[in-house]
Enzyme design. Structure first.
Site, PDB file in Angstrom:
ATOM      1  N   LYS A  97      70.560  60.762   0.867  1.00  0.00           N
ATOM      2  CA  LYS A  97      70.109  61.850   1.753  1.00  0.00           C
ATOM      3  C   LYS A  97      71.334  62.513   2.405  1.00  0.00           C
ATOM      4  CE  LYS A  97      65.538  59.879   2.535  1.00  0.00           C
ATOM      5  NZ  LYS A  97      64.440  60.796   2.302  1.00  0.00           N
ATOM      6  N   HIS A 117      66.276  50.308   2.917  1.00  0.00           N
ATOM      7  CA  HIS A 117      66.587  51.543   3.651  1.00  0.00           C
ATOM      8  C   HIS A 117      67.074  51.284   5.093  1.00  0.00           C
ATOM      9  CE1 HIS A 117      64.718  53.146   0.201  1.00  0.00           C
ATOM     10  NE2 HIS A 117      63.486  53.258   0.648  1.00  0.00           N
ATOM     11  N   GLU A 151      56.159  57.047   8.751  1.00  0.00           N
ATOM     12  CA  GLU A 151      55.427  57.842   7.755  1.00  0.00           C
ATOM     13  C   GLU A 151      54.001  58.046   8.247  1.00  0.00           C
ATOM     14  OE1 GLU A 151      56.620  56.924   3.468  1.00  0.00           O
ATOM     15  OE2 GLU A 151      56.606  54.961   4.387  1.00  0.00           O
ATOM     16  N   LYS A 174      53.719  52.728   8.073  1.00  0.00           N
ATOM     17  CA  LYS A 174      52.863  53.740   7.457  1.00  0.00           C
ATOM     18  C   LYS A 174      51.757  54.104   8.442  1.00  0.00           C
ATOM     19  CE  LYS A 174      54.006  52.819   2.724  1.00  0.00           C
ATOM     20  NZ  LYS A 174      54.877  53.941   2.364  1.00  0.00           N
TER      21      LYS A 174
HETATM   22  C1  BG6 Z   1      60.231  54.231  -0.822  1.00  0.00           C
HETATM   23  C2  BG6 Z   1      59.122  53.302  -0.423  1.00  0.00           C
HETATM   24  O1  BG6 Z   1      61.407  53.517  -1.100  1.00  0.00           O
HETATM   25  O2  BG6 Z   1      60.483  55.148   0.238  1.00  0.00           O
HETATM   26  C3  BG6 Z   1      57.870  54.083  -0.037  1.00  0.00           C
HETATM   27  O3  BG6 Z   1      58.839  52.448  -1.507  1.00  0.00           O
HETATM   28  C4  BG6 Z   1      58.193  55.126   1.004  1.00  0.00           C
HETATM   29  O4  BG6 Z   1      56.858  53.213   0.454  1.00  0.00           O
HETATM   30  C5  BG6 Z   1      59.375  55.966   0.567  1.00  0.00           C
HETATM   31  O5  BG6 Z   1      57.049  55.935   1.184  1.00  0.00           O
HETATM   32  C6  BG6 Z   1      59.815  56.902   1.660  1.00  0.00           C
HETATM   33  O6  BG6 Z   1      60.811  57.754   1.165  1.00  0.00           O
HETATM   34  P1  BG6 Z   1      61.094  59.169   1.824  1.00  0.00           P
HETATM   35  O7  BG6 Z   1      62.326  59.644   1.156  1.00  0.00           O
HETATM   36  O8  BG6 Z   1      59.882  59.998   1.548  1.00  0.00           O
HETATM   37  O9  BG6 Z   1      61.258  58.885   3.280  1.00  0.00           O
END
Ligand code: BG6
Length: 496
Positions: free
Chosen positions: A180, A238, A214, A338
């Site tokens: 990113k 992450h 999310e 989530k």
């Molecule tokens: C992924 C996860 O690595 O990252 C997902 O497996 C998640 O569950 C996603 O939704 C989120 O990615 P971003 O780039 O949309 O924040």
């Protein structure tokens, strides 16, 4: 735009899966549109079941992503599609790999990239199959999606199997958060300026918060997600990778190993958690019914494909401490979940209050400086400072200095997968996770997983559309702190 000159064959395992269709095909198409791909490249797309018109079916959603369905774009897609061959392939059947070899270009100047967008339990089998067919040549690279393993032991086993057939310099463990823009900008901001570095320690920083929230639920991935949960899906990779980028020492140069040497030191300095610590410093939650983006939504255990008795966490918050001189006493609060109130990803560096205020600050705490790195939904960097309110007397108020980078004014911010695919093609491992980093992350996480396995207490419930379980707020409240939630539009409005 740097063109990628080297001819390549990309062999994609799991081509019909969620990741390939939502991220990999669109990223490759964007590289094609930007004219970055060499004239000679091919995508060998392998999928599990028979799909009629598999490639053509991808076209419409990808066009919509580019807000277009016009003829010129269609022509560009048609050229793109000439580079793709696709067929159904059972990766677990060793006899199939000989046939695969007939599709792969073995010219000495062409590199072969094997992209494993499959569950990591298959990585060993796939690598053995490739090796038996002598496809693991010097010119080959292998890309591994996360999560690699489900705990420390399985991660070690998978790494061991993969490294029997590929050297570490050929293995690209992907964590798309490292691709990113703001994450790379954070590296530049930290290591190309002196003003931040002098403030970047326990002397001036009170705490650091990293949030990836999310609004989506588990969507089409319930079966996968129910086996994995938030800690393995987002925490192991992450969140810890973002923490490394914020906390690492300056590397001596911007090369793959120099950067990764510094990240692994951070992971090794994370304070180990015992059972009592897990109880006090880690909160897990699971979403219940509620309202998300204005619509009523189901609870996690009522989602199709989820075990109704599931105790899988859809939220995790952690207080992480780093035992070194720079960070002693500075908590890093990490959380992800989530079905939360807003979609956002932010790293908030909260500086200490002034040691002695000569002004009448009514809310001293809220007046402390803050540096905010926002990764999504929009990208940017803000520095929160204090200034005098114009008018009589000396009233202090907070103000924002936006360091929004120039890419905000460009039409399109490249997706993380575009950047990372480009790096694989040009053989640059800087933004990929090395084996020792992966193992160090699992080593730190393992006690949490063990404690949860043995615990009779399941995840704390939280209402969909909220900010997660109350226990998470309480965890910070015990330290006299609050989660930074100023990215919530409704709260910003209320503040004004
Ligand atoms: C992924 C996860 O690595 O990252 C997902 O497996 C998640 O569950 C996603 O939704 C989120 O990615 P971003 O780039 O949309 O924040």
């Amino acid at each position: 735009m740097i063109p990628l000159n080297e001819p390549f064959d990309l062999v994609l395992f799991g081509a019909s899966g969620d990741l390939s269709t939502r991220k990999l095909f669109p990223a490759l198409f964007s590289l094609h549109l930007d004219g970055r791909l060499p004239s000679e490249w091919r995508l060998v797309a392998l999928y599990r079941r028979e799909h009629v018109d598999f490639i053509e079916n991808l076209r419409i959603p990808i066009m919509l992503n580019h807000n277009t369905n016009d003829e010129s774009m269609k022509a560009k897609w048609d050229t793109f599609a000439t580079h793709i061959v696709s067929f159904s392939f059972d990766a677990t059947a060793p006899e199939n790999y000989g046939e695969l070899k007939t599709f792969v270009n073995q010219m000495p100047d062409t590199s072969t990239i094997f992209y494993l967008a499959t569950p990591s339990v298959l990585y060993g089998k796939i690598c053995t199959g490739l090796a038996n067919a002598q496809l693991n040549t010097e010119n080959s690279r292998i890309v591994l999606e996360k999560p690699i393993g489900s705990d420390l032991t399985s991660a070690k086993d998978i790494n061991e199997l993969v490294s029997q057939h590929f050297k570490e310099q050929q293995i690209f463990r992907i964590d798309h958060y490292l691709g990113k823009e703001t994450v790379q900008n954070l590296l530049v901001l930290r290591f190309a300026n002196t003003i931040f570095e002098s403030q970047w320690s326990q002397k001036y920083i009170d705490n650091i918060q990293i949030t990836i929230s999310e609004t989506l639920g588990v969507e089409e991935r319930a079966e996968f997600y129910d086996q994995v949960g938030a800690l393995r899906d987002m925490g192991q990779n992450h969140l810890l990778q973002l923490l490394c980028i914020v906390a690492m020492e300056p590397p001596s140069r911007f090369t793959a190993d120099a950067v990764r040497d510094e990240k692994v030191k951070v992971l090794r300095a994370l304070r180990t958690l015992n059972d009592l610590d897990v109880h006090k410093k880690v909160v897990r939650g699971q979403y219940k019914t509620g309202v998300s983006n204005g619509s009523a939504v189901k609870g996690y255990v009522n989602e199709a494909g989820v075990d109704p008795a599931s105790e899988t966490e859809t939220y995790v918050a952690m207080k992480v401490e780093i035992d070194n001189w720079r960070w002693a006493g500075v908590p890093f609060y990490l959380r992800t979940g989530k079905r939360l109130a807003h979609r956002a990803c932010e790293i908030v560096v909260n500086f200490k209050e002034v040691p002695h205020s000569i002004f009448d600050l009514q809310h001293k705490k809220t007046m402390a400086n803050k540096l905010v790195f926002r990764l999504q939904p929009d990208e940017g960097i803000r520095l929160i400072l204090c200034e005098k309110k114009t008018g009589p007397g000396v009233n202090v108020r907070s103000t924002e200095l936006s360091l929004s980078p120039d890419y905000l004014h460009r039409k399109r911010v490249p997706d993380a997968y575009e950047r990372l695919l480009g790096d694989v093609i040009s053989n640059n491992q800087t933004l990929f996770v090395r084996q020792d980093e992966l193992i160090a992350a699992w080593e730190w996480l393992d006690p949490i997983l063990k404690h949860w396995n043995e615990s009779e207490q399941g995840p704390e419930p939280y209402i969909s559309g909220s900010w997660g379980p109350a226990a998470s707020t309480l965890m910070l409240a015990k330290d006299g702190r609050l989660w930074d939630e100023t990215f919530s539009p409704s709260e910003q409005e209320a503040d004004e």
